[in-house]
Write a protein that holds these residues in place. Sequence first.
Motif, mmCIF file in Angstrom:
data_model
loop_
_atom_site.group_PDB
_atom_site.id
_atom_site.type_symbol
_atom_site.label_atom_id
_atom_site.label_comp_id
_atom_site.label_asym_id
_atom_site.label_seq_id
_atom_site.Cartn_x
_atom_site.Cartn_y
_atom_site.Cartn_z
ATOM 1 N N ASP A 72 -9.002 -0.726 -0.914
ATOM 2 C CA ASP A 72 -10.459 -0.604 -1.069
ATOM 3 C C ASP A 72 -11.114 0.046 0.149
ATOM 4 O OD1 ASP A 72 -10.585 -1.693 -3.644
ATOM 5 O OD2 ASP A 72 -10.588 -3.739 -2.846
ATOM 6 N N ASP A 73 -10.343 0.811 0.886
ATOM 7 C CA ASP A 73 -10.896 1.661 1.935
ATOM 8 C C ASP A 73 -11.549 2.836 1.209
ATOM 9 O OD1 ASP A 73 -11.328 3.611 3.876
ATOM 10 O OD2 ASP A 73 -9.446 3.235 4.929
ATOM 11 N N PRO A 74 -12.864 3.017 1.309
ATOM 12 C CA PRO A 74 -13.515 4.041 0.494
ATOM 13 C C PRO A 74 -13.068 5.464 0.795
ATOM 14 C CG PRO A 74 -15.041 3.121 2.104
ATOM 15 C CD PRO A 74 -13.820 2.262 2.127
ATOM 16 N N ALA A 75 -12.525 5.707 1.981
ATOM 17 C CA ALA A 75 -12.175 7.077 2.354
ATOM 18 C C ALA A 75 -10.689 7.367 2.302
ATOM 19 C CB ALA A 75 -12.696 7.382 3.764
ATOM 20 N N ASN A 76 -9.841 6.334 2.278
ATOM 21 C CA ASN A 76 -8.417 6.567 2.490
ATOM 22 C C ASN A 76 -7.527 5.823 1.505
ATOM 23 O OD1 ASN A 76 -8.282 8.026 5.311
ATOM 24 N ND2 ASN A 76 -9.750 6.360 5.560
ATOM 25 N N LEU A 77 -6.335 6.400 1.306
ATOM 26 C CA LEU A 77 -5.230 5.726 0.642
ATOM 27 C C LEU A 77 -4.109 5.502 1.669
ATOM 28 C CD1 LEU A 77 -5.093 7.811 -2.661
ATOM 29 C CD2 LEU A 77 -5.857 5.437 -2.451
ATOM 30 N N TYR A 78 -3.182 4.592 1.346
ATOM 31 C CA TYR A 78 -2.109 4.242 2.264
ATOM 32 C C TYR A 78 -0.779 4.376 1.519
ATOM 33 C CZ TYR A 78 -5.869 2.280 5.089
ATOM 34 O OH TYR A 78 -7.020 2.114 5.828
ATOM 35 N N TYR A 79 0.233 4.913 2.212
ATOM 36 C CA TYR A 79 1.528 5.138 1.608
ATOM 37 C C TYR A 79 2.600 4.450 2.459
ATOM 38 C CZ TYR A 79 -1.415 8.919 -0.154
ATOM 39 O OH TYR A 79 -2.453 9.648 -0.688
ATOM 40 N N GLU A 80 3.352 3.555 1.824
ATOM 41 C CA GLU A 80 4.461 2.867 2.469
ATOM 42 C C GLU A 80 5.735 3.644 2.145
ATOM 43 O OE1 GLU A 80 6.575 -1.583 2.385
ATOM 44 O OE2 GLU A 80 4.801 -1.146 1.163
ATOM 45 N N VAL A 81 6.389 4.154 3.171
ATOM 46 C CA VAL A 81 7.527 5.060 2.990
ATOM 47 C C VAL A 81 8.753 4.472 3.687
ATOM 48 C CG1 VAL A 81 8.385 7.400 3.399
ATOM 49 C CG2 VAL A 81 5.946 7.028 2.915
ATOM 50 N N ARG A 82 9.880 4.530 2.971
ATOM 51 C CA ARG A 82 11.126 4.047 3.551
ATOM 52 C C ARG A 82 12.271 4.968 3.141
ATOM 53 N NH1 ARG A 82 11.917 -2.338 3.232
ATOM 54 N NH2 ARG A 82 13.323 -1.746 4.915
ATOM 55 N N VAL A 83 13.355 4.865 3.882
ATOM 56 C CA VAL A 83 14.535 5.690 3.601
ATOM 57 C C VAL A 83 15.182 5.219 2.303
ATOM 58 C CG1 VAL A 83 16.803 6.410 4.424
ATOM 59 C CG2 VAL A 83 14.923 6.124 6.048
ATOM 60 N N TRP A 133 7.610 3.414 7.389
ATOM 61 C CA TRP A 133 6.593 4.364 7.858
ATOM 62 C C TRP A 133 5.345 4.161 7.004
ATOM 63 C CZ3 TRP A 133 6.941 10.270 6.527
ATOM 64 C CH2 TRP A 133 5.859 10.940 7.108
ATOM 65 N N LEU A 134 4.220 3.928 7.659
ATOM 66 C CA LEU A 134 2.944 3.761 6.957
ATOM 67 C C LEU A 134 2.064 4.971 7.230
ATOM 68 C CD1 LEU A 134 0.984 2.036 5.252
ATOM 69 C CD2 LEU A 134 0.150 1.051 7.406
ATOM 70 N N ILE A 135 1.690 5.660 6.164
ATOM 71 C CA ILE A 135 0.798 6.821 6.247
ATOM 72 C C ILE A 135 -0.575 6.417 5.722
ATOM 73 C CG2 ILE A 135 0.377 9.188 5.469
ATOM 74 C CD1 ILE A 135 3.405 9.361 4.825
ATOM 75 N N LYS A 136 -1.590 6.792 6.451
ATOM 76 C CA LYS A 136 -2.973 6.650 5.976
ATOM 77 C C LYS A 136 -3.559 8.051 5.908
ATOM 78 C CE LYS A 136 -7.492 4.950 7.605
ATOM 79 N NZ LYS A 136 -8.188 4.367 8.776
ATOM 80 N N ASP A 137 -4.111 8.407 4.741
ATOM 81 C CA ASP A 137 -4.719 9.738 4.647
ATOM 82 C C ASP A 137 -5.840 9.732 3.615
ATOM 83 O OD1 ASP A 137 -4.925 12.792 4.737
ATOM 84 O OD2 ASP A 137 -3.201 12.398 6.027
ATOM 85 N N ILE A 138 -6.593 10.803 3.605
ATOM 86 C CA ILE A 138 -7.836 10.870 2.850
ATOM 87 C C ILE A 138 -7.603 10.690 1.349
ATOM 88 C CG2 ILE A 138 -9.782 12.380 2.246
ATOM 89 C CD1 ILE A 138 -9.912 11.264 5.074
ATOM 90 N N ARG A 139 -8.476 9.914 0.747
ATOM 91 C CA ARG A 139 -8.451 9.677 -0.695
ATOM 92 C C ARG A 139 -8.903 10.958 -1.413
ATOM 93 N NH1 ARG A 139 -9.144 4.845 -3.781
ATOM 94 N NH2 ARG A 139 -9.321 3.652 -1.844
#
Length: 356
Positions: free
Chosen positions: A345-356, A273-279
């Motif tokens: 280096d997305d100025p607005a967002n961070l990304y989270y790699e999630v697994r079971v 699961w890949l989450i992208k959300d605000i930095r």
Amino acid sequence: MTARIDPEELKRFSFNVWNFKQGEMVSLMIHIGDRLGLYRALTGAGPVTAAELAEQTGLQERWLLEWLRGQAAARLLGSDDGERFELSAVGAAVLADEENSLAFAAGAFSDPIPPETIDKLVDAFRTGIGLSYEELGPNAAHRTERMLGPWARQALVPQILPALDGVVDKLERGAVAADVGCGGGLAVAAMAEAFPDSEFHGFDPSAHAIDRCREKIAAQNLGNLKAFVAGGEDLPREATYDFLITFDCLHDMTRPADVIASVRRALKPDGTWLIKDIRSTPDFRENMRNPMLAMFYGFSVSACMSSALSEPGGAGLGTLGFNPVVAESMVREAGFSRFRQHDFDDPANLYYEVRV
């Protein structure tokens, strides 16, 4: 007794307030320039006069001259004399090049919020109940798509997916993937086009957004992509997906914990699961270092938090509410054991790699 006001402090504060009004007017001018294709017309043209731009675009010279001078006053165009105006290469990357520049920003200046929507937002301060993205209308779906478009089109497939453990291999072989909160479908359409042997599903509760997604499916002939007017709670209850994304949307949801639990059920044991959300951070003082923080809070009141409070008992996270600490805590509580943060280096967002 009236407090004595320092006249210099008064001037500074007054200037600060009027500067925001100037920003409102410049925003309108950027919207007009984007809508009329003026930045595209100026790209690579060198110094031009209003008459030359009028000849090229078929628009009225006098109106163009006033717009051009305003753009020069805002330091968006270069001009030494107020007669000839030039859009720099940097300016073109930010204001004109929607297809190839990750810095493109003019899409954020789409149609202004309608007065009737503002009235409803004002009323939300009294009732506590905000507007969902469906209630915000097609304008919100279009503006959001254009703001998020550059990274979805240009970075997702070539840069972001290869950084995830084993995801590209699965998609190339043939997998089942979903985009929850897909909006107009930019990200899921980009993946469907890049990985024709995989099947993709787009979910969004906004019919306006799904209409735009279905237009992309037809225009790009994406037989491996299906779009559904549905929320994250409506995912299959059995383990179905090899890969799943939620981009810029968990903080908008009234019940993000329920959606995270739904994702946990719908994801296969070896899925990603890949989450992208605000930095952002949990510390307001740290967030104050962000020169765009006031804009983010404006987005929150007008859209993100409003959506997250559009039902009674909504979580109300808002634009800055799903920071890394909250994100990791919520996904681990739902039963996920692996949480890896990526910074692309997305100025607005961070990304989270999630697994079971």
